[in-house]
Write a protein that holds these residues in place. Structure first.
Motif, short mmCIF file in Angstrom:
data_model
loop_
_atom_site.label_atom_id
_atom_site.label_comp_id
_atom_site.label_asym_id
_atom_site.label_seq_id
_atom_site.Cartn_x
_atom_site.Cartn_y
_atom_site.Cartn_z
N VAL A 323 31.92 57.65 86.03
CA VAL A 323 31.68 55.73 86.16
C VAL A 323 30.40 55.76 86.05
O VAL A 323 30.41 54.36 85.34
N LEU A 324 29.52 57.06 87.17
CA LEU A 324 27.90 55.89 87.68
C LEU A 324 27.19 56.17 86.10
O LEU A 324 26.43 55.51 85.07
N THR A 325 27.84 57.45 85.70
CA THR A 325 27.25 58.00 83.84
C THR A 325 27.52 57.02 82.83
O THR A 325 26.53 56.57 82.38
N PHE A 326 28.50 56.13 82.33
CA PHE A 326 29.16 55.57 81.98
C PHE A 326 28.25 54.14 82.06
O PHE A 326 28.08 53.98 81.12
N THR A 327 28.19 53.98 83.28
CA THR A 327 28.03 52.16 83.52
C THR A 327 25.97 52.57 83.28
O THR A 327 25.52 51.94 82.19
N VAL A 328 26.02 53.76 83.34
CA VAL A 328 23.36 53.79 82.97
C VAL A 328 24.12 53.82 81.88
O VAL A 328 23.18 53.29 80.86
N ILE A 329 24.59 54.65 81.00
CA ILE A 329 24.13 54.81 79.70
C ILE A 329 24.43 53.32 78.62
O ILE A 329 24.37 53.36 78.26
N ALA A 330 25.71 53.35 78.86
CA ALA A 330 26.06 51.97 78.28
C ALA A 330 25.19 50.96 78.52
O ALA A 330 24.75 49.96 77.34
N SER A 331 24.30 51.22 79.71
CA SER A 331 23.71 49.55 80.12
C SER A 331 22.36 49.43 80.21
O SER A 331 21.98 48.43 78.71
N ALA A 332 22.26 50.87 79.32
CA ALA A 332 20.67 50.75 78.95
C ALA A 332 20.54 51.11 77.05
O ALA A 332 19.81 50.44 76.92
N GLU A 333 22.14 51.71 76.58
CA GLU A 333 22.18 51.31 75.49
C GLU A 333 22.38 50.18 74.76
O GLU A 333 22.04 49.72 74.17
N SER A 334 22.72 49.39 75.64
CA SER A 334 23.06 47.76 75.60
C SER A 334 22.06 47.15 75.32
O SER A 334 21.57 46.37 73.95
N LEU A 335 20.95 47.47 76.49
CA LEU A 335 19.66 46.49 76.46
C LEU A 335 19.06 47.16 75.64
O LEU A 335 17.61 46.55 75.33
N PHE A 336 18.82 48.02 75.42
CA PHE A 336 17.94 48.50 74.29
C PHE A 336 18.06 48.41 72.96
O PHE A 336 17.24 47.94 72.77
N THR A 337 19.47 48.28 72.45
CA THR A 337 19.40 47.01 71.06
C THR A 337 19.49 46.26 71.50
O THR A 337 18.78 45.61 70.48
N LEU A 372 38.18 52.06 74.93
CA LEU A 372 37.27 52.81 74.36
C LEU A 372 35.55 52.21 75.54
O LEU A 372 36.19 50.86 75.60
N PRO A 373 35.26 52.81 75.65
CA PRO A 373 33.71 51.58 76.28
C PRO A 373 33.32 51.20 75.48
O PRO A 373 33.21 51.53 74.33
N ILE A 374 32.26 49.64 75.77
CA ILE A 374 31.92 48.85 74.38
C ILE A 374 30.64 49.25 75.34
O ILE A 374 29.99 48.90 76.40
N THR A 375 29.44 49.42 73.93
CA THR A 375 28.16 48.98 74.23
C THR A 375 27.52 47.95 72.97
O THR A 375 28.67 47.87 71.99
N ALA A 376 26.62 47.31 73.24
CA ALA A 376 25.81 46.83 71.50
C ALA A 376 25.38 48.46 70.40
O ALA A 376 24.87 49.05 70.13
N VAL A 377 26.11 47.65 69.66
CA VAL A 377 25.76 48.33 68.21
C VAL A 377 24.44 47.78 67.24
O VAL A 377 24.56 47.07 67.16
N VAL A 378 23.54 48.64 66.77
CA VAL A 378 22.48 48.74 66.19
C VAL A 378 23.42 48.42 64.78
O VAL A 378 23.06 46.99 64.19
#
Length: 711
Positions: A323-337, A372-378
């Motif tokens: 849970v923690l890993t998904f949160t950090v990676i998904a949040s970071a990838e979305s905001l970096f995107t 599946l988990p969702i993030t922003a996609v470039v």
């Protein structure tokens, strides 16, 4: 001319309004943003939802930095421009383009993650209808991301598909909490080397894992095993004609993805992935071709809502870590995107906290449906920008097109070869890996290059979370070492052993500090001078060491002069530890540098000012000035009539005022045209023309030049 003088500037500066824009603007309400006719600042809302910077309007142009909120009221020169005007036809066209890009990516990410393809489409629909309709970003498009494919595959392999929904659900809830407490911008405080290393660590294993389905084979497992199995994969492919056809389709897909940007303008509007899918469907339909195609079931039947058994798994430490890993990676990838997408257009900027809440809402819904988990996609976001979208409508509609396609035309999905989808993901992995960034980072900063490389290697060798944590630790250590740059210089002068320090003195430099102190103590001189006035930061460890050394040496009968950094930090004591008097300091010529700021200065109309080339000026803490009776002698301009502190010994007066409300007394008439008396806007400046001491150059070379040479 020698002495301290007040000089006046008038004329051009007072008459030219452009020379004083700050003051004129402060008095002119028409020039102040949001200023009312009375000159006060009008109301302005600077904060959007979540505490992020809200919209700003430029004076005279009325350009908004983002929707929601006014820049102010009042002020005739401020005009209002609403948000970008939506062109319905353009928005619909852009949504179709994004749909064509998103469709193969959703399916390919699902296959790479080891879950049914329907779950990838469900996540794409949620990314459009839920995240796309929420506030935060305007043009950024969300959905299942290739960056999380390897992490999801590992999680599914360890905990099963059923537990994926619970992990994604609680990751979404945690993202909402982070957004509500306004930690969205916290992810921007991560070292760029760590971010690039993380992306490279995601992209490299993704390419090797997709090399197997690109040749209709099954990947062995871990990234290291996948890399080691490539030679055997190539050998098996060369002996299997059907595998060769699949590999050829995968290779064509990769080549098209790289070269499609060079196609003619009208052709380039069609996504390369969609062209590759069309070619793959055509080849797969040829008689005799038996390559693997996508297996698609009922979209609604694939929904798997977590039950009590799955929620009970939260007591497992591995689930909490996921849970923690998904949160950090998904949040970071979305905001970096989001930061990358903001650089692609000049429209409204992303509001990071609302965007993090929107991503959390999307993942919460995806978790409830077992998707599946969702993030922003470039890739989708850039296609949206290039298609001319201006509002959130296009990204919302693309989710609607995905839903309609999956419900009405599921049989078309079953015709798509898996090798084509693998080729799409190999191209995505290469873009994440970005090998050109490594030599670029090497040229820019070799320390950051080491952090970037180590982050990538640790992710490939272990796992994503461990690699990111290692990279963050390495970045912090590098920053601490660089912040602890201390210059220590020591030399002997007469009967004094001197140690001069500059820079940041932290515990990392404690060995060098101790070595310098011990060398000064072993010099055998009766006096030690420790000059730390050039230290910008002195941490507790170094401060304690210096103070302990000072106390020890004074206990041995040595005279230690300790100059600490900052104001009022001078500890100048004698042999018995009591403060040393000014007379004692001045009794040893050459032992102190002349202090112009400690000298006392004349004041009042009767103050005597030296003149001539042989004038002697007071210096040091014991300097005295005397008044000459009768007001003879030079008087300092601007101090006429001043009676500060009387005659005799005088403290240095405060600097002269910048303005005068009345004209100064007229000077004696001189030949030529009469000077114009200064007006109320004339400015006064303090000019110190005190001659330097005769030995100033020698002392500067001895005490400062060697230090600069070391740097």
């Amino acid at each position: 001319m020698s002495g301290a003088h007040a000089t006046r500037t008038r004329g051009a500066r007072a008459r030219d309004p452009k020379a004083r824009p700050a003051r004129d603007g402060a008095r002119d309400p028409a020039r102040s943003t949001g200023g009312d006719p009375g000159g006060g600042a009008g109301p302005r809302r600077d904060a959007g939802p979540g505490g992020d910077a809200g919209p700003r309007r430029d004076v005279g142009t009325g350009k908004d930095a983002g929707p929601g909120g006014d820049a102010g009221t009042g002020g005739d020169s401020v005009t209002t421009r609403k948000g970008p005007k939506a062109d319905l036809a353009t928005e619909i066209t852009a949504s179709l383009v994004v749909f064509l890009v998103a469709l193969p990516l959703c399916i390919g990410v699902a296959v790479a993650s080891g879950v049914p393809a329907e779950l990838g489409i469900i996540s794409g629909v949620i990314g459009g209808l839920v995240v796309g309709a929420a506030r935060g970003s305007t043009l950024q498009v969300s959905g299942p991301a290739a960056g999380l494919a390897a992490l999801v595959a590992e999680t599914v392999l360890e905990h099963g598909v059923a537990m994926l929904g619970v992990i994604v659900l609680f990751s979404g809830l945690l993202q909402i909490v982070l957004g509500l407490v306004k930690l969205g911008r916290f992810f921007q405080a991560i070292s760029l080397a760590v971010v690039q290393g993380m992306l490279a660590g995601i992209g490299l294993p993704l390419m090797f894992s997709q090399a197997y389905p690109a040749m209709d084979a099954k990947a062995p497992g871990t990234p290291i095993e996948n890399m080691a199995g490539v030679p055997g994969l190539l050998a098996d492919t060369l002996t299997d004609p059907q595998a060769l056809i699949a590999a050829a389709l995968g290779a064509v897909t990769v080549v098209l993805s790289f070269l499609w940007k060079k196609a003619p303008g009208p052709v380039r509007k069609v996504p390369a992935a969609l062209v590759a899918v069309g070619i793959g469907i055509a080849v797969a339909a040829i008689p005799g071709v038996e390559i693997k195609t996508l297996q698609v079931g009922n979209l609604l039947a694939s929904v798997d809502v977590p039950g009590p058994e799955q929620f009970a798994g939260l007591a497992h430490a591995g689930i909490i870590t996921a849970v923690l890993t998904f949160t950090v990676i998904a949040s970071a990838e979305s905001l970096f995107t989001a930061a990358a997408v903001d650089r692609m257009h000049d429209g409204p900027r992303t509001r990071y906290n609302p965007e993090l809440i929107a991503q959390g809402a999307g993942n919460t819904v995806a978790g409830l449906l077992g998707a599946l988990p969702i993030t922003a996609v470039v890739a989708r976001s850039s296609a949206n920008v290039q298609a001319g979208a201006k509002t959130r409508l296009s990204r919302t509609l693309h989710g609607l097109w995905l839903l309609a396609f999956a419900l009405l035309l599921p049989q078309v999905l079953a015709l798509i070869p898996i090798s084509v989808l693998a080729g799409v993901l190999i191209h995505s992995g290469w873009k994440l890996f970005a090998p050109e960034e490594f030599p670029k980072m090497w040229r820019q900063d070799r320390g950051e290059f080491a952090v970037m490389t180590l982050t990538t290697l640790v992710i490939v060798a272990t796992a994503l979370l461990e690699g990111v944590l290692f990279g963050l630790a390495a970045g912090i250590v590098l920053a601490a070492v660089r912040m602890s740059q201390t210059v220590i210089r020591q030399h002997i002068e007469d009967d004094t052993a001197k140690v001069v320090m500059a820079g940041n003195a932290t515990f990392l430099r404690l060995p060098q500090v101790i070595e310098a102190l011990e060398a000064a103590a072993g010099a055998g001189r009766p006096r030690i001078r420790l000059d730390l006035t050039g230290v910008t930061h002195l941490d507790h460890a170094c401060r304690s060491q210096v103070e302990e050394f000072t106390a020890q040496q004074r206990g041995k009968g040595l005279r230690v002069e300790l100059l600490m950094p900052g104001p009022a930090k001078r500890h100048d004591t004698g042999e018995d530890g009591s403060p040393r008097s000014a007379a004692d300091r001045s009794a040893r010529p050459g032992s102190e540098r002349p202090s112009q700021t400690a000298a006392t200065w004349p004041s009042g109309a009767d103050a005597e000012w030296p003149s001539g080339t042989d004038a002697e000026w007071p210096s040091g803490t014991d300097a005295e000035w005397f008044s000459r009776p009768g007001g003879e002698g030079g008087s300092r301009p601007g101090d006429e009539g001043s009676s500060r502190r009387g005659a005799g010994r005088h403290a240095r007066p405060a600097p002269l005022p910048r303005r005068r409300t009345a004209a100064a007394p007229a000077a004696p008439a001189a030949p030529g045209p009469s000077p114009v008396a200064p007006g109320p806007t004339a400015e006064w400046f303090y000019l110190d023309t005190t001659p330097m001491p005769e030995d100033f150059a020698q002392r500067y070379a001895e005490e400062y030049a060697p230090g600069h040479a070391q740097r």
